[in-house]
Design a protein around this motif. Structure first.
Motif, mmCIF file in Angstrom:
data_model
loop_
_atom_site.group_PDB
_atom_site.id
_atom_site.type_symbol
_atom_site.label_atom_id
_atom_site.label_comp_id
_atom_site.label_asym_id
_atom_site.label_seq_id
_atom_site.Cartn_x
_atom_site.Cartn_y
_atom_site.Cartn_z
ATOM 1 N N ASN A 8 -15.974 -36.512 8.557
ATOM 2 C CA ASN A 8 -16.884 -35.705 9.359
ATOM 3 C C ASN A 8 -16.367 -35.368 10.749
ATOM 4 O O ASN A 8 -17.047 -34.646 11.491
ATOM 5 N N VAL A 51 -18.532 -42.168 3.109
ATOM 6 C CA VAL A 51 -18.854 -41.168 4.126
ATOM 7 C C VAL A 51 -18.529 -41.768 5.486
ATOM 8 O O VAL A 51 -19.126 -42.781 5.886
ATOM 9 N N ALA A 58 -26.794 -37.056 12.775
ATOM 10 C CA ALA A 58 -27.085 -36.838 11.363
ATOM 11 C C ALA A 58 -28.049 -35.694 11.113
ATOM 12 O O ALA A 58 -28.294 -35.339 9.949
ATOM 13 N N ALA A 71 -26.270 -35.409 2.500
ATOM 14 C CA ALA A 71 -27.322 -36.411 2.338
ATOM 15 C C ALA A 71 -27.847 -36.428 0.908
ATOM 16 O O ALA A 71 -28.095 -37.502 0.332
ATOM 17 N N ILE A 74 -25.180 -38.081 -1.391
ATOM 18 C CA ILE A 74 -25.227 -39.545 -1.272
ATOM 19 C C ILE A 74 -26.249 -40.113 -2.237
ATOM 20 O O ILE A 74 -25.974 -41.078 -2.974
ATOM 21 N N VAL A 84 -21.679 -46.503 -2.983
ATOM 22 C CA VAL A 84 -21.672 -45.613 -1.828
ATOM 23 C C VAL A 84 -21.475 -46.455 -0.577
ATOM 24 O O VAL A 84 -22.072 -47.532 -0.449
ATOM 25 N N GLY A 86 -21.544 -45.716 3.574
ATOM 26 C CA GLY A 86 -21.669 -44.872 4.743
ATOM 27 C C GLY A 86 -21.407 -45.682 5.993
ATOM 28 O O GLY A 86 -22.035 -46.725 6.201
ATOM 29 N N GLY A 90 -22.043 -41.984 8.778
ATOM 30 C CA GLY A 90 -22.270 -42.095 7.337
ATOM 31 C C GLY A 90 -23.480 -42.935 6.998
ATOM 32 O O GLY A 90 -24.248 -42.612 6.077
ATOM 33 N N SER A 91 -23.701 -44.022 7.741
ATOM 34 C CA SER A 91 -24.881 -44.859 7.482
ATOM 35 C C SER A 91 -26.159 -44.110 7.828
ATOM 36 O O SER A 91 -27.191 -44.250 7.151
ATOM 37 N N LEU A 93 -26.541 -40.931 7.561
ATOM 38 C CA LEU A 93 -26.749 -39.972 6.488
ATOM 39 C C LEU A 93 -27.252 -40.651 5.217
ATOM 40 O O LEU A 93 -28.011 -40.046 4.454
ATOM 41 N N VAL A 94 -26.824 -41.887 4.971
ATOM 42 C CA VAL A 94 -27.412 -42.644 3.860
ATOM 43 C C VAL A 94 -28.907 -42.813 4.095
ATOM 44 O O VAL A 94 -29.732 -42.591 3.197
ATOM 45 N N GLY A 172 -25.295 -48.717 3.862
ATOM 46 C CA GLY A 172 -25.201 -48.065 5.154
ATOM 47 C C GLY A 172 -24.806 -49.107 6.182
ATOM 48 O O GLY A 172 -25.529 -50.090 6.373
#
Length: 233
Positions: A8, A51, A58, A71, A74, A84, A86, A90-91, A93-94, A172
């Motif tokens: 990202n 991620v 986010a 999102a 995921i 997965v 994140g 990333g977390s 977005l989880v 996450g």
């Protein structure tokens, strides 16, 4: 195994997660989504999803219009019982993908700081691999509420929700356990001006901070990475 990795932001590599994936013989399919590279529509061609972090928040859909699709992706991986991970953004977005609330613009948590595992971590396949307290690198201001059904696994003094799990293997993790001392040192050069503006004293004292915390943080980060990779079916 084939692992989809979504990047990202510039210079946000896999670090210790990449080392653990290499040990397991994984093939990494890297998509630089922030540069416009396309994401797959579903989880059918990959066994797991990572991620990575980023400077954006986010909910920055106007500037990064792929975020809502990411999102949703995921959750598609999680609903397919696939692993997965994140990290940092990333977390967040989880959390978004599973219905959590993103909380934007808090004070920055930066540098090596202690994370404390909750009692739920004792039986968790990933967080049980590290001590109940350990130092690890942080660089974030945003956070999130836990989605319904999430298992809360770790906190820090500044951030309540540092790690959570949904289902079998959707994680996450807010802190940068992928960032070993070598990667943190790289970030101090690449993002020097940004860090100097907000954390100039930390830069001046970097060697002391690294000497105090680096070895333990690196060891914890690698154990977490290896433990998560073992969950890839």
């Amino acid at each position: 195994m084939r692992v989809l990795v979504v990047q990202n932001y510039q210079h946000t590599g896999l670090g210790q997660v990449g080392h653990a994936l290499d040990e397991a013989g994984a093939m990494v399919d890297l998509r630089q989504a922030y540069l416009g590279e396309a994401l797959p529509a579903d989880a059918s061609d990959h066994e797991a999803l990572v991620v990575l972090g980023g400077d954006q928040n986010a909910l920055a859909d106007d500037d990064y219009p792929y975020l809502p699709a990411l999102a949703r992706l995921i959750k598609r991986f999680g609903d397919s019982n696939k692993a997965v991970l994140g990290i940092c953004l990333g977390s967040q977005l989880v959390a978004r993908g599973y219905g959590g609330h993103n909380i934007i613009g808090r004070p920055t948590e930066f540098g090596w700081h202690e994370v404390t595992c909750r009692v739920e971590a004792v039986s968790d396949p990933v967080l049980s691999s590290v001590p109940q307290q350990f130092p690890i690198f942080h660089w974030h201001s945003d956070t999130f509420s836990l989605p319904d059904g999430a298992v809360h696994l770790a906190s820090s003094a500044m951030t309540a929700n540092q790690a959570f799990r949904i289902g079998r293997a959707v994680y996450g993790i807010q802190f940068h356990f992928e960032a070993d001392t070598r990667l943190v040192q790289e970030w101090t050069h690449v993002f020097h001006d940004q860090i100097a503006t907000n954390h100039a004293q930390w830069l001046d004292d970097f060697e002391a901070h690294a000497g105090r915390h680096g070895t333990a943080a690196d060891a914890a980060g690698l154990e977490l990475a290896r433990a998560w990779v073992k969950l890839i079916a």
